[in-house]
Structures are given as structure tokens and as C-alpha cells.
Write a protein that holds these residues in place. Structure first.
Motif, mmCIF file in Angstrom:
data_model
loop_
_atom_site.group_PDB
_atom_site.id
_atom_site.type_symbol
_atom_site.label_atom_id
_atom_site.label_comp_id
_atom_site.label_asym_id
_atom_site.label_seq_id
_atom_site.Cartn_x
_atom_site.Cartn_y
_atom_site.Cartn_z
ATOM 1 N N ARG B 11 80.032 25.840 54.208
ATOM 2 C CA ARG B 11 80.783 26.704 53.397
ATOM 3 C C ARG B 11 79.831 27.143 52.114
ATOM 4 O O ARG B 11 79.155 26.536 51.707
ATOM 5 N N PHE B 13 79.493 30.097 49.201
ATOM 6 C CA PHE B 13 79.983 31.265 48.327
ATOM 7 C C PHE B 13 79.142 32.523 48.099
ATOM 8 O O PHE B 13 78.024 32.244 47.841
ATOM 9 N N GLY B 64 93.039 22.704 52.882
ATOM 10 C CA GLY B 64 93.328 24.015 53.396
ATOM 11 C C GLY B 64 93.429 24.978 52.539
ATOM 12 O O GLY B 64 94.000 26.337 52.954
ATOM 13 N N ILE B 65 93.008 25.051 51.344
ATOM 14 C CA ILE B 65 92.977 25.922 50.557
ATOM 15 C C ILE B 65 91.765 26.653 50.286
ATOM 16 O O ILE B 65 91.359 27.756 49.553
ATOM 17 N N LEU B 66 90.684 26.282 51.326
ATOM 18 C CA LEU B 66 89.630 26.950 51.476
ATOM 19 C C LEU B 66 89.393 26.885 52.859
ATOM 20 O O LEU B 66 89.483 25.863 53.597
ATOM 21 N N VAL B 67 88.990 28.089 53.397
ATOM 22 C CA VAL B 67 88.403 27.962 54.882
ATOM 23 C C VAL B 67 86.900 27.614 54.971
ATOM 24 O O VAL B 67 85.958 28.084 54.240
ATOM 25 N N ARG B 84 98.542 25.093 56.803
ATOM 26 C CA ARG B 84 98.526 24.390 55.694
ATOM 27 C C ARG B 84 99.889 23.769 55.166
ATOM 28 O O ARG B 84 100.041 22.732 54.526
ATOM 29 N N ALA B 85 101.006 24.604 55.395
ATOM 30 C CA ALA B 85 102.339 23.974 55.153
ATOM 31 C C ALA B 85 102.730 22.694 55.730
ATOM 32 O O ALA B 85 103.236 21.830 55.324
#
Ligand SMILES: Nc1ncnc2c1ncn2[C@@H]1O[C@H](COP(=O)(O)OP(=O)(O)OP(=O)(O)O)[C@@H](O)[C@H]1O
Ligand SMILES: [Mg+2]
Lengths: 270, 321
Positions: B11, B13, B64-67, B84-85
Motif C-alpha cells: 500500500r 500513498f 475495507g476502507i482502504l484498497v 464492505r457492507a
């Protein structure tokens, strides 16, 4: 489906209760609205003395409009405030990540929350100054029960339209981090084009038509014209339809913008 | 069966900053690189590393709030960012630095909203709420607005909130941050109990190594985005070349002692600190000192996990791009 509806009701109810804890702010606000109601009423009385049929209103219409304006300021949150401000704050602090991972729609959540807030503000900041105005002046009232119903529907739609606009403003914080600048700009537009400063029917010539086609007309001019009986029969339907149209357009825009914001957060990390 | 599967995850940024009047340059921060691990159902795993190591980034990806930029993740059979849900129903998250509760609402109202959000069956909800209220001592707090709770109280409230919907996995990102000793100890008891009784899989991030010693049989150490250790706590001691420390009080102040099997760390008047390998005996060391100096008193300090970690952090693979 049923449980989703019950969730939205619970959210709206909690939001209503939350605002009701700020008593002092409510009383101060009612006082301010009442004072401004007086000032604007006397101004309108002076204007309509010069021109007794300005904008198709008589002087009682104009004074009623002044008090409706005061009643709607907080109910529709004309220049900002409400649940959408919470969102902007949560974007800034990063708490919005928590909203995102919950298995519920962000838009539904904030809309329900804002409707709960609007309900509280209607019953306090809306009703109280209106009663005060009614005691001091001769106002016009809806002619019959049906008009009251139309007015009620129109007020709800006024809130949903304003919510859509405010939501777009708040969502800009996903990209700008701080939505203050956009918010100020939006407040100026809302102030002017809602007809809060000057009724839209008084705008000269074609500017009046343009102003009455913009979403901000939904905030005050449309519900006021329904209350005053300026719209009759099919016109009422057209007026409400106009608000429905803007609600749909704006909520759709919100949906798209939030989907993009979600992608941005998830992909870029905020 | 693994509930968490992380394969070759990267990951990065892009961080943009102004350099000069109009020019903007961007640098790439690789928060997590080449990360692979799996966690079995019912495990309680400590996830530690220095500030900025990539712990929170990992947890965000698992939520799941970051790929991930590359690689794959599976949690409870779901791909976090894509589902995510669905995943939210199976996991609970506590971000120690944030709250999932609603500031203006009494604790009970927050729980009621969570019940509706997660569609928790009424009887399960009642049962869980009663259990957590009891174990976390929330009874007197249920009617209090969250903003009026102390940090420790709020944290207990948050932990109950993360568990109400019977998740299979919980991520705790610094759940003991800012808590006093007693609160920490109570919270640890609760977590151990929950893990054991309910079989909840726990991934725990912390800077307090006591949390790890008390709770986790397995530790993962991440440093500069790389996993540098994954194994038992004992293994961690071994890895860090654990050393014991002999503290001697001599009769007279003396220059630093020179003993071949030990390293003199510190001298303070007649007191001296000597480090020696944990597995070696202290007896020959002491004999060597006694041969040249008069010893008044002595103490032996056992290896301390904190020192071990410190050594791992500072010798971990250097970041390279
Ligand atoms: N949204 C982001 N944008 C840019 N860089 C980020 C972002 N999130 C994290 N980083 C960077 O990624 C690295 C890892 O951060 P992370 O928050 O995962 O560390 P951490 O191990 O949780 O640290 P701490 O113990 O301080 O909480 C840091 O260098 C951080 O600056
Ligand atoms: Mg962190």
C-alpha cells in the motif's frame, strides 16, 4: 426494507432529541427571529405603502411573507448548519472513515438526521416567531385544510432541496479538506435566491423568472406562495413538482459525488 | 481455517507538497510492503511496531476502507474493499483514537442505533447488551451522553459497541491508549474472556507491550511497512538476543568493569550495570568481578520485552525503494 425505514426514523428521532438539548440556543434564536421579523415587517409595510400591489402581493401578504421567512431560516437551514455540517466536520477530522465502513447509506443517514433536526427547528424556531408575528400583525392564513396539507408537503420538500445543496457543499471538503470558503459562497447565493432578503416576486423582469427556476426558490418563495394561496389548482401541483424535481436532481448529484468521494478515500487514503 | 488471509499486500500513498511558489512535488510513501500473514479463527494476535510502521494502514485495508495497491486480502471469506457492507456484519472495529459512538447521544441510544444498523435480532441484542454491561461495568453509564464520558469509560463503551453484533473478527487499534493501569488490566481481562468464551478472533495493535504479554500468544512485528517478525512471544525474546543485566554495588566507586563475557552498560558511583547473554549463568561473571573488587550487593534483571522490541525496531530491515 422495513428495518431500513425504522432505522431512518430512529436516526431522525435521535437527531430531533439532540437539538432539543440546546435550550438556551433555541430561546436566543427565537428572540432574534422575532426581532428581525419586526424589522422586516416594518420595512415591507413602508415599501407596500409606496406600491400596494408590488409583486402581486398586498401588504398583509408581504408581512406574512416576512414571518414565513423567519420561520423558514432555521427549518431549511438557509445559509448552512444541520446534519451536513456534521459531515464536513467529520471529513476534516477523518472520522468519516467510521461512517464509511458502516453498512448503511451515508446519504440516507444524513438526510434522516437533517429531517429530524428540521422537525425540531420547525416546531421551535419556526412556530414561535410565527405566533409572535401573528399576535402583532394581521397575517394571511391558508384558506382551507387542503392548503395546509400542501404547505406541509412543500416545507418537507424545502428541507430536502436545501439538504441536497448543503450536502454538496459539505462534500466539497472531501477534496478541499475545508469547506468554509464554499460554504460562505453558498450562503450568499442562498440568502439572495431564496427570497429571504427580497421576495423573488419583486425581482425585476426576467431575473424573477430565472430566480424562481433555481433550487433556492424552493426554500421560501414556493412554500410561501402556497401558504398565501398565490398558487391554485394545477399551479400547486406544478410548484410541488418543481420542488420534487430539484430534490431528485440534487439527491442524485449527492449520490454521485459521495460515490466519488468514497472512491477517493478508499483509493487515495483520504 | 484462516479467517484473515493477507497475501503480498502493498500500500503506497502519494503525498503532495508544495516546493516553491507554484511547483508541487509528490513523493510516494510505501506504508505497507510485501505483507503476508494469516490468522486462524479464535486466535488473538498482537500487531506491534513503531509509529508510522503501517499498523493502522493494515487495519484499514482489513476493514475495507482502504484498497491495497497490490496483493490480496480475505477476511471471513470476503474481499474487504469489494464487499464492505457484507464484511461489516462479520467484523468489529475499535479505533482507539476515534469513537464509533455518537457524541450527543446517551450510550444506550448509540447501542440502539447499532442494533438497527446491524439488524441484530432482539433477543441476541438484549443478551449481549446485558453481558457487556455487566462485564464492562457500563450500567451507570448507559444514560450518559458520550461526550461526558471519561476516556476509559468511552473506550469500554466503544468495545461493547464493536462486539454487539457478534462479529467473528475484531480489530482493536490501540484500545488501551490513555487508560490508567487499573482500566487497562480490566480491559485485558475482558478481552481475554471474550476471546475465550466467544471464540472471537482478535487482532490487537498497541504500543503497550504489557497488552501483548498478557493477551497474545502470537506477535507480529511490523517496521517501516515490512513484517519483521511473526511468531510466539518466546521466539521474539530469542530473536532479540535477549540479555540479562547484572547490577552490582561495589564497596568503592570504580572505573567501568572489564569482564570478557559481559558489557558494562552504565556506571553510577559504586553501582554498575552489566549486560550478559540471557542463557549464560551469572555465577562466573560474578566470580570474575569478585576476584578484583569487593562486592556489597547485587541484583539480576530479567530480559525485558521492551528492550527486545527496541532492538528489533532499530535493526529491522532498512527502508529501501
Ligand atoms: N492517508 C494517508 N496519506 C498519506 N500517507 C499516509 C496516509 N495514511 C498513512 N500514511 C503514512 O503511512 C505510514 C503508515 O501509517 P500508519 O498510520 O499505518 O502507521 P501506524 O503503524 O498505525 O503508526 P502509529 O503507531 O503512529 O499509529 C506513515 O508513514 C503515514 O504517514
Ligand atoms: Mg496507528
Amino acid at each position: 426494507m422495513r428495518s431500513t425505514v425504522s432505522l431512518w426514523f430512529a436516526v431522525a428521532h435521535r437527531s430531533f432529541r439532540r437539538y432539543s438539548t440546546y435550550r438556551a440556543a433555541t430561546f436566543a434564536g427565537i428572540f432574534t427571529n422575532s426581532v428581525f421579523g419586526l424589522i422586516i415587517s416594518f420595512t415591507y409595510i413602508a415599501v407596500w405603502k409606496q406600491n400596494p400591489t408590488a409583486g402581486g402581493y398586498d401588504v398583509a401578504d408581504a408581512v406574512t411573507y416576512a414571518w414565513l421567512g423567519q420561520a423558514m431560516i432555521m427549518t431549511v437551514a438557509v445559509w448552512s448548519g444541520g446534519a451536513t455540517d456534521d459531515l464536513a466536520a467529520r471529513i476534516k477530522t477523518g472520522d468519516v472513515a467510521i461512517d464509511l465502513y458502516r453498512p448503511v447509506s451515508l446519504l440516507g443517514w444524513y438526510l434522516a438526521s437533517d429531517l429530524g433536526r428540521a422537525g425540531y427547528h420547525l416546531l421551535t424556531r419556526g412556530l414561535a416567531p410565527m405566533i409572535f408575528g401573528a399576535l402583532v400583525f394581521d397575517l394571511h392564513y391558508p384558506a382551507n385544510a387542503l392548503v395546509w396539507v400542501h404547505f406541509a408537503v412543500s416545507v418537507v420538500l424545502a428541507v430536502t432541496v436545501s439538504f441536497g445543496v448543503r450536502m454538496l457543499v459539505s462534500a466539497s471538503a472531501f477534496w478541499l479538506l475545508d469547506d468554509t470558503g464554499v460554504k460562505h459562497l453558498a450562503a450568499v447565493f442562498a440568502m439572495f435566491f431564496s427570497g429571504l432578503a427580497v421576495p423573488l416576486v419583486l425581482f425585476p423582469g426576467w431575473t424573477s423568472d430565472v430566480a424562481q427556476a433555481l433550487p433556492w426558490a424552493s426554500y421560501l418563495q414556493v412554500p410561501a406562495d402556497i401558504w398565501l394561496g398565490k398558487d391554485q389548482g394545477a399551479d400547486v401541483l406544478a410548484a410541488v413538482g418543481f420542488q420534487v424535481l430539484w430534490t431528485v436532481v440534487l439527491l442524485l448529484a449527492c449520490h454521485l459525488v459521495l460515490a466519488r468521494a468514497n472512491r477517493k478515500v478508499v483509493v487515495q487514503g483520504g | 481455517m484462516s479467517v484473515i488471509e493477507v497475501r503480498d499486500v502493498d500500500r503506497s500513498f502519494v503525498v503532495r507538497h508544495r516546493s516553491g511558489r507554484l511547483r508541487r512535488t509528490s513523493t510516494i510513501v510505501r506504508a505497507v510492503r510485501d505483507l503476508s500473514f494469516s490468522v486462524e479463527a479464535g486466535e488473538m494476535v498482537g500487531y506491534i511496531g513503531p509509529n508510522g510502521a503501517g499498523k493502522s494502514t493494515t487495519i484499514k485495508m482489513l476493514t475495507g476502507i482502504l484498497v491495497p495497491t497490490a496483493g490480496s486480502l480475505r477476511v471471513a471469506g470476503h474481499t474487504p474493499y469489494a464487499e464492505r457492507a457484507a464484511l461489516a456484519q462479520r467484523i468489529g472495529v475499535v479505533f482507539g483514537q476515534r469513537t464509533t459512538l455518537w457524541w450527543d447521544l446517551p450510550l444506550r441510544d448509540s447501542y440502539d442505533l447499532l442494533r438497527r444498523i446491524y439488524r441484530i435480532p432482539a433477543d441476541r441484542y438484549r443478551e449481549n447488551l446485558a453481558t457487556f454491561t455487566d462485564l464492562l461495568d457500563l450500567g451507570p453509564l448507559l444514560e450518559t451522553p458520550v461526550r461526558q464520558l471519561s476516556l476509559g469509560q468511552r473506550m469500554r463503551g466503544d468495545i461493547a459497541a464493536a462486539l454487539l453484533h457478534d462479529p467473528d473478527v475484531v480489530y482493536l487499534d490501540e484500545p488501551t491508549i490513555g487508560l490508567d493501569v487499573v482500566s487497562k488490566s480490566n480491559l485485558r481481562d475482558f478481552l481475554r474472556e471474550t476471546n475465550r468464551e466467544r471464540g472471537v478472533t482478535v487482532l490487537l495493535t498497541t504500543h503497550d507491550l504489557v497488552d501483548i504479554e498478557r493477551l497474545c500468544s502470537r506477535v507480529m512485528v511490523i517496521d517501516a511497512g515490512r513484517l519483521v517478525f511473526d511468531g510466539s512471544l518466546e521466539g521474539l525474546h530469542g530473536l532479540g538476543e535477549a540479555r540479562r543485566t547484572l547490577v552490582v554495588d561495589l564497596m568503592e566507586p570504580a572505573p567501568p568493569l572489564d569482564v570478557p563475557t559481559a558489557q558494562t552498560l552504565r556506571v553510577d558511583g559504586p553501582r554498575q550495570w552489566l549486560a550478559f547473554p540471557a542463557e549464560a549463568s551469572a555465577a562466573p561473571l560474578l566470580a570474575a568481578i569478585a576476584a578484583t573488587h569487593e562486592v556489597a550487593d547485587l541484583a539480576i534483571l530479567e530480559p525485558n520485552i521492551e528492550d527486545v522490541i527496541k532492538r528489533i525496531y532499530s535493526t529491522g530491515p532498512a527502508p529501501s525503494d
